[in-house]
Design an enzyme around this catalytic site. Structure first.
Site, PDB file in Angstrom:
ATOM      1  N   CYS A   2      43.251  49.301 140.682  1.00  0.00           N
ATOM      2  CA  CYS A   2      43.480  48.269 141.853  1.00  0.00           C
ATOM      3  C   CYS A   2      43.462  47.176 141.168  1.00  0.00           C
ATOM      4  CB  CYS A   2      42.339  48.389 142.895  1.00  0.00           C
ATOM      5  SG  CYS A   2      42.243  49.782 143.657  1.00  0.00           S
ATOM      6  N   ARG A  27      47.812  48.233 137.181  1.00  0.00           N
ATOM      7  CA  ARG A  27      46.460  48.995 137.449  1.00  0.00           C
ATOM      8  C   ARG A  27      46.491  49.859 138.622  1.00  0.00           C
ATOM      9  NH1 ARG A  27      42.002  45.624 135.221  1.00  0.00           N
ATOM     10  NH2 ARG A  27      40.575  46.503 136.930  1.00  0.00           N
ATOM     11  N   TRP A  79      44.906  51.394 144.384  1.00  0.00           N
ATOM     12  CA  TRP A  79      44.984  52.694 143.965  1.00  0.00           C
ATOM     13  C   TRP A  79      44.080  53.230 144.730  1.00  0.00           C
ATOM     14  CZ3 TRP A  79      41.647  56.474 142.133  1.00  0.00           C
ATOM     15  CH2 TRP A  79      42.132  57.657 141.674  1.00  0.00           C
ATOM     16  N   ASN A 105      37.685  45.703 144.547  1.00  0.00           N
ATOM     17  CA  ASN A 105      37.667  46.864 143.669  1.00  0.00           C
ATOM     18  C   ASN A 105      36.648  47.492 143.571  1.00  0.00           C
ATOM     19  OD1 ASN A 105      40.639  46.002 142.988  1.00  0.00           O
ATOM     20  ND2 ASN A 105      39.998  45.425 141.147  1.00  0.00           N
ATOM     21  N   GLY A 106      36.611  48.927 143.469  1.00  0.00           N
ATOM     22  CA  GLY A 106      35.413  49.537 143.312  1.00  0.00           C
ATOM     23  C   GLY A 106      35.133  50.532 144.577  1.00  0.00           C
ATOM     24  N   GLU A 486      47.122  65.238 122.578  1.00  0.00           N
ATOM     25  CA  GLU A 486      47.538  63.899 122.850  1.00  0.00           C
ATOM     26  C   GLU A 486      49.004  63.885 123.219  1.00  0.00           C
ATOM     27  OE1 GLU A 486      46.474  61.435 124.094  1.00  0.00           O
ATOM     28  OE2 GLU A 486      48.173  59.778 123.756  1.00  0.00           O
ATOM     29  N   LYS A 490      50.709  63.164 127.017  1.00  0.00           N
ATOM     30  CA  LYS A 490      51.677  62.059 127.117  1.00  0.00           C
ATOM     31  C   LYS A 490      52.863  62.617 127.923  1.00  0.00           C
ATOM     32  CE  LYS A 490      50.419  59.186 126.620  1.00  0.00           C
ATOM     33  NZ  LYS A 490      48.853  58.722 125.873  1.00  0.00           N
ATOM     34  N   GLU A 493      52.001  63.190 131.718  1.00  0.00           N
ATOM     35  CA  GLU A 493      51.646  62.254 132.579  1.00  0.00           C
ATOM     36  C   GLU A 493      52.869  61.284 133.064  1.00  0.00           C
ATOM     37  OE1 GLU A 493      48.914  59.030 131.221  1.00  0.00           O
ATOM     38  OE2 GLU A 493      49.507  59.183 129.113  1.00  0.00           O
ATOM     39  N   HIS A 509      44.645  83.883 122.370  1.00  0.00           N
ATOM     40  CA  HIS A 509      43.473  84.703 123.233  1.00  0.00           C
ATOM     41  C   HIS A 509      44.054  84.435 124.624  1.00  0.00           C
ATOM     42  CE1 HIS A 509      41.043  84.940 119.670  1.00  0.00           C
ATOM     43  NE2 HIS A 509      41.653  83.842 119.159  1.00  0.00           N
ATOM     44  N   LYS A 608      46.246  52.159 135.377  1.00  0.00           N
ATOM     45  CA  LYS A 608      45.809  51.953 133.892  1.00  0.00           C
ATOM     46  C   LYS A 608      44.311  52.008 133.762  1.00  0.00           C
ATOM     47  CE  LYS A 608      46.737  50.859 129.695  1.00  0.00           C
ATOM     48  NZ  LYS A 608      47.196  51.784 128.987  1.00  0.00           N
TER      49      LYS A 608
END
Ligand code: M6R
Length: 613
Positions: A2, A27, A79, A105-106, A486, A490, A493, A509, A608
């Site tokens: 947010c 964000r 968000w 926010n929060g 990583e 990438k 997402e 396995h 973000k």
């Protein structure tokens, strides 16, 4: 998560707020809204979806003169946490009188209890959000002094907040406060701009005040008065942002992600510059705040991080063990604080975070501090909460990272971790000559990365062969294992291809059962002690018909031959080679996502910086 913007000036508040929201949209971007004060009234406009929808809505519904006239307002890009991303759940939220508007926010953890109490007093709620409850609570506490009402309301709140509040009865001020969610106040010439991060401020001023937890400020166009929640004045210095407005723009690239990938040689030079000691074969990282003697006595390095920063920490784990002979481990920040970590004053805890705002990493910092460990941070955003909470640390100097998919932060984090390991290694393990060898390898990282970036067109071509796949495996061993993780992160997402990162040996396995003819396996098989074993695992995948893309060392024909496609990266020390290898995977993921027509900079469901646990 947010974004908040607030503005006080002489006019044009709506336009300033909307352009601020656009800069903060990375964000959170599922809905947006703004509130203006005009003629002693609060006017609100909201829209589900992107800020562009809000812009259109506001211009359709509001008189153009209002855009020029209104001088005070607040805005938000969301968000979703409580309630789906609908127009009614979008911020700003109003109190029961409609005279007070709030962006937040929060998370208000006790919002259910507060809501029930307020409903008992006759309040009616339109949304499912915790934020609307806070707006009503402020209204309920208001006896003609907005500042006092916000203080009283926040003292009843459990959870985290960054808030900006306006009232039509006090049109010349914004009340803003924080606990666990950042607020920065930009001080302009006859104007003030409040935001959850500096990117919304940089176009207006370089002079800012960062609020600390439990600070509350009364902001007017000409003044900032900071107090604590008990109304005791506190002094907060004015800081210089040192940010260039251009750094938060795309600069001719189609996406921020591509721009940030291309910025890596420069970002890496900035992260490395002045930090290598090419005389002593060591590094100079003053921010670590440790003497060489203290370093020699350290018992263990514990890194805490999330997401991409977690993967960078995993490369760091190999680096500390290989270069410094020190026990190193990586802990998922979200797990760390709930598992009774055993820590003492010889333990060196490094919190690693691009944003410096990730809630789980921040909580891990507090836990480690409480347990008496030596805690420092490795953060990109200057003045961020984790940087300030730890008080000592090393900044990445990578410049703003806007794309949700982290790229340059990873490569700079690994570079700085290598320098830390070098410093520790010189104090504990190797000679000046050996140190010099490593230092020279680190010194040329920017050039190694530039060489991979020059292969952009080739990588785009290779990506065409993977666009239609819906599943992919990324494998690696040793320090290339976190690179594989990583790479998978990438790809998933930004392209929405289901990608799994596995240790190459783990595949057999269980996951190998999923391989079918044509299933893509991306093998990170650069030269190093684990390469031959990785090639063996590649053969196992080939035998089952998998389509193999290799990340290999330039000139390694043996590796090239077992791959269907390959991207070669420059020869380097196996720890250093993780960096060009990851850049190849960043470009690969980028092009696959682009060819699939995905919204690369703002993937669905993501934001973000993750400021909720
Ligand atoms: O700001 P941080 O480095 O603490 O963020 C951690 C993760 O949220 C972040 O790396 C995330 O995984 C990225 N979207 C990955 O590209």
């Amino acid at each position: 998560m947010c974004g908040i913007v607030g503005y006080l000036g002489k006019a044009n508040a709506a336009s300033v707020l909307i352009s601020g929201l656009k800069r903060l949209e990375y964000r959170g971007y599922d809905s947006a809204g703004l509130a203006l004060i005009d003629n002693e009234q609060i006017l609100v406009s909201k829209a589900a979806g992107k800020v562009a929808n809000l812009n259109e809505r506001a211009h359709t519904n509001w008189d153009p003169e209002l855009f020029e006239r209104a001088a005070t307002g607040i805005a938000h890009t969301r968000w979703a946490t409580h309630g789906p991303p609908t127009e009614v759940n979008a911020h700003p939220h109003l109190d029961q009188t409609g005279d007070i508007a709030l962006v937040h926010n929060g998370i208000i953890e006790n919002y259910r209890a507060l809501r029930a109490r307020l409903e008992g007093k006759g309040h009616h709620f339109a949304s499912e959000t915790d934020t609307e409850v806070l707006a009503h609570l402020i209204g309920d506490c208001d006896n003609g002094d907005l500042f006092q009402a916000v203080c009283d309301a926040l003292s009843q709140v459990e959870g985290t907040f960054g808030v900006a509040v306006i009232s039509s009865r006090e049109p010349d001020k914004i009340i803003t406060a924080r606990r666990g969610s950042p607020i920065v106040i930009g001080i302009g010439d006859g104007e003030a701009i409040i935001a959850s991060d500096a990117s919304a401020i940089v176009a207006h001023t370089q002079r800012v005040i960062y609020l600390d937890d439990n600070d509350i400020a009364i902001v007017t166009a000409d003044s900032v008065d900071v107090r604590d929640l008990n109304n005791i004045p506190v002094t907060r210095e004015i800081a210089e942002l040192g940010l260039d407005a251009g750094a938060t723009e795309k600069g001719g690239f189609e996406h921020f992600m591509l721009k940030e990938i291309h910025e890596q040689p420069e970002a890496l030079s900035n992260a490395i510059r002045g930090r290598l000691d090419l005389h002593l074969g060591s590094s100079v990282l003053a921010g670590m705040g440790t003497s060489q003697r203290e370093l020699a006595e350290l018992g263990r390095v514990v890194m805490v991080a999330c997401g991409t920063s977690l993967h960078a920490s995993m490369v760091g784990e190999y680096a500390f063990e290989d270069l410094a002979d020190i026990h190193a481990e990586v802990q998922q920040a979200a797990e760390f604080r709930y598992r009774n970590p055993i820590l003492g004053n010889r333990d060196f805890v490094i919190a690693i975070s691009q944003s410096g705002e990730t809630a789980d990493t921040l909580a891990a910092v507090k836990e480690a501090q409480q347990k008496g460990a030596f805690v420092m941070s490795l953060v990109n955003v200057v003045g961020s909460t984790i940087a300030r909470e730890t008080g000592r640390g090393v900044y990445l100097h990578a410049g703003p990272e806007i794309s949700v998919a982290s790229t340059k932060a990873f490569t700079c984090q690994v570079s700085v971790l290598l320098m830390m390991a070098l410093k520790l290694g010189r104090g504990r393990r190797f000679s000046r000559e050996e140190g010099l060898k490593i230092a020279r390898e680190i010194e040329i990282i920017p050039e190694l990365v530039a060489q991979v970036i020059r292969k952009n067109d080739l990588i785009a071509e290779i990506a065409e062969g993977y666009v239609k796949d819906e599943h992919a495996f990324f494998i690696g061993r040793g320090p290339m294992y976190p690179v594989a993780l990583e790479g998978a992160l990438k790809l998933k997402e930004i392209s929405y291809i289901h990608a799994e990162g596995y240790h190459a040996a783990e595949l057999k396995h269980g996951p190998i059962a999923l391989l079918q003819p044509g299933t893509p396996v991306i093998a990170v098989a650069c030269e190093g002690p684990a390469k031959d074993k990785t090639l063996g695992n590649v053969e196992e995948c080939r035998a089952r018909g998998a389509k193999i893309l290799g990340i290999v060392t330039e000139g390694d024909t043996e590796a090239e031959e077992v791959m269907d496609d390959f991207i070669s990266v420059p020869r380097a020390h196996p720890l250093v080679a993780t960096i060009p290898a990851v850049v190849a995977l960043q470009l690969f993921s980028y092009h696959v996502a682009r060819l699939r027509g995905c919204e690369i900079d703002q993937p669905r469901n993501l934001a973000k910086s993750v400021t909720v646990e």
